[in-house]
Design an enzyme around this catalytic site. Sequence first.
Site, PDB file in Angstrom:
ATOM      1  N   HIS A  71       0.872  -1.352  -0.003  1.00  0.00           N
ATOM      2  CA  HIS A  71      -0.148   0.017   0.105  1.00  0.00           C
ATOM      3  C   HIS A  71       0.789   1.461   0.079  1.00  0.00           C
ATOM      4  O   HIS A  71       0.505   2.257  -0.757  1.00  0.00           O
ATOM      5  CB  HIS A  71      -0.690  -0.082   1.348  1.00  0.00           C
ATOM      6  CG  HIS A  71      -1.645   1.332   1.284  1.00  0.00           C
ATOM      7  ND1 HIS A  71      -1.482   2.170   2.482  1.00  0.00           N
ATOM      8  CD2 HIS A  71      -2.752   1.541   0.758  1.00  0.00           C
ATOM      9  CE1 HIS A  71      -2.217   3.301   2.219  1.00  0.00           C
ATOM     10  NE2 HIS A  71      -3.194   2.914   1.119  1.00  0.00           N
ATOM     11  N   GLU A  93       1.844   1.962  -3.378  1.00  0.00           N
ATOM     12  CA  GLU A  93       0.795   2.509  -4.330  1.00  0.00           C
ATOM     13  C   GLU A  93       0.738   4.091  -4.110  1.00  0.00           C
ATOM     14  O   GLU A  93       0.494   4.689  -5.142  1.00  0.00           O
ATOM     15  CB  GLU A  93      -0.716   1.779  -3.501  1.00  0.00           C
ATOM     16  CG  GLU A  93      -1.806   2.105  -4.342  1.00  0.00           C
ATOM     17  CD  GLU A  93      -3.068   2.572  -3.599  1.00  0.00           C
ATOM     18  OE1 GLU A  93      -3.693   3.734  -3.318  1.00  0.00           O
ATOM     19  OE2 GLU A  93      -3.365   1.388  -2.897  1.00  0.00           O
ATOM     20  N   HIS A  94       0.986   4.611  -2.905  1.00  0.00           N
ATOM     21  CA  HIS A  94       1.063   6.139  -2.619  1.00  0.00           C
ATOM     22  C   HIS A  94       2.135   6.398  -3.559  1.00  0.00           C
ATOM     23  O   HIS A  94       2.225   7.464  -4.273  1.00  0.00           O
ATOM     24  CB  HIS A  94       1.200   6.179  -1.138  1.00  0.00           C
ATOM     25  CG  HIS A  94      -0.101   6.246  -0.690  1.00  0.00           C
ATOM     26  ND1 HIS A  94      -0.614   7.378  -0.035  1.00  0.00           N
ATOM     27  CD2 HIS A  94      -1.045   5.139  -0.360  1.00  0.00           C
ATOM     28  CE1 HIS A  94      -1.971   7.116   0.717  1.00  0.00           C
ATOM     29  NE2 HIS A  94      -1.867   5.689   0.326  1.00  0.00           N
ATOM     30  N   GLU A 130      -4.187   7.966   7.170  1.00  0.00           N
ATOM     31  CA  GLU A 130      -5.058   6.989   6.556  1.00  0.00           C
ATOM     32  C   GLU A 130      -5.332   5.833   7.577  1.00  0.00           C
ATOM     33  O   GLU A 130      -6.466   5.381   7.798  1.00  0.00           O
ATOM     34  CB  GLU A 130      -4.715   6.518   5.282  1.00  0.00           C
ATOM     35  CG  GLU A 130      -5.581   5.860   4.481  1.00  0.00           C
ATOM     36  CD  GLU A 130      -5.049   5.118   3.310  1.00  0.00           C
ATOM     37  OE1 GLU A 130      -5.952   4.422   2.590  1.00  0.00           O
ATOM     38  OE2 GLU A 130      -4.087   5.681   2.769  1.00  0.00           O
TER      39      GLU A 130
END
Length: 461
Positions: free
Chosen positions: A79, A82-83, A159
């Site tokens: 993840h 992904e950022h 997040e």
Amino acid sequence: MTRKFHRTARPTPSKGRAVARAGGHLGGSGVAGSVRRTVLPSGLRVVTEAVPAVRSVTFGIWAHVGSRDETPSLNGATHYLEHLLFKGTRMRSALDISAEVDAVGGELNAFTGKEYTCYFARILDSDLPLAIDVVADMLTGSVLDPSEVAAERGVILEEIAMTEDDPGECVHDLFSHTMFGDTSLGRPVLGTVDTVQSLTRDRLAEFYASHYDPTRLVVAVAGNLDHETVVRQVSAAFDRAGALAGSGAEFAPVGPRHGQLTVRPAGRVEVVERPTEQAHLVLGLPGLSRHDERRWALGVLSAALGGSMSSRLFQEIRERRGLAYSTYSYTASFADCGLFGVYAGCRPNQVADVLKICRDELDQVVRSGLADDEVERAIGQLSGATVLGLEDTGALMHRLGKSELCWGEQLSVDDMLLRIASVTPDDIRSVARDVLGARPSLSAIGDFTDEQVSRLHDAVA
């Protein structure tokens, strides 16, 4: 730019085995046009579905990597990457990436799952070359700038905090842990505060290099397009990247994932006490892998139990008893295992009643199956949802990419509808015994008294 976040080995030579070149027809989808597939010498797969009646295209690149590929200390790395792939390449800054897509009214997005990651852009058909160039550049040319790694760490920690503030979402992460424990499927996709803070730029770069070569990528495109043109543009975009384009040798794509992870023993209870107005519950059992043909019957069973307003759980818990606002059942399938869960959100003093209804409904289905009219209604509901869910290019792209990555083939919508329609009451009784006949486990988040916690344990006894 709109972005929404959920929550490998190097290429292996094909050793003389021919790799498919031409984009052969794989059959109609039942909704749009024909599906075509081409494998490039680098091992990169390109799958398209032409929809001439629309003016948009959704272009996606799927990576064969998810959170289950992480070690405990790398939890959250997929993840995190992904950022970071939005944060600049050798050819574009982070602002350039977003500005180029924004300038033509497009949408750029990505999501990370437990077994795959997807980056995609929805754009006008005339701007498809731009989407191909930008997204391919992001995946192959990221520089992972140390300053961006540091800045994005704070974004991801926010997040995680945002997710922790939503117990209705957290309870599903808790359920994964209840069922899988401290394994790659039991840990959260986002990682934890500790693991995210410990991830260094070097470790992320190593993870990136290991999982983003062409043999592990699938390009999926749906909309107003020409397959051969897309293949040429994709090939050119990856060739420009150079670093991941290969050395001229032929490479075979990585096949569908297979694993050997098993679900933990039944009857487990995990409770997180938190000052919430509602209690959030997931009662569940081991489900089926995505390769299990019984999954079609389980899908119909789930639709009848908790997939609509006319389902058993919704009618009994909400409509007749008024015990919850939201309740539903669902299935989750992975390469080697799966989950079946029933969710409900209710006041803490009503958890015992809600869980008793859930247990009673599950037990009744195990004993007696479903009535013929329930099966027929569930088949209709699931069939309609399947077709209506594929009425836009984004959904078509999602089906293309996931099917290629997870099954290595494209099942047409007509074939899917046939599988659903062929489910019989006997199939339902059989899969109910196989899946729902075991002792369930329970995950719960809420502000519970000691007596209520005791009742949670009693509910799965």
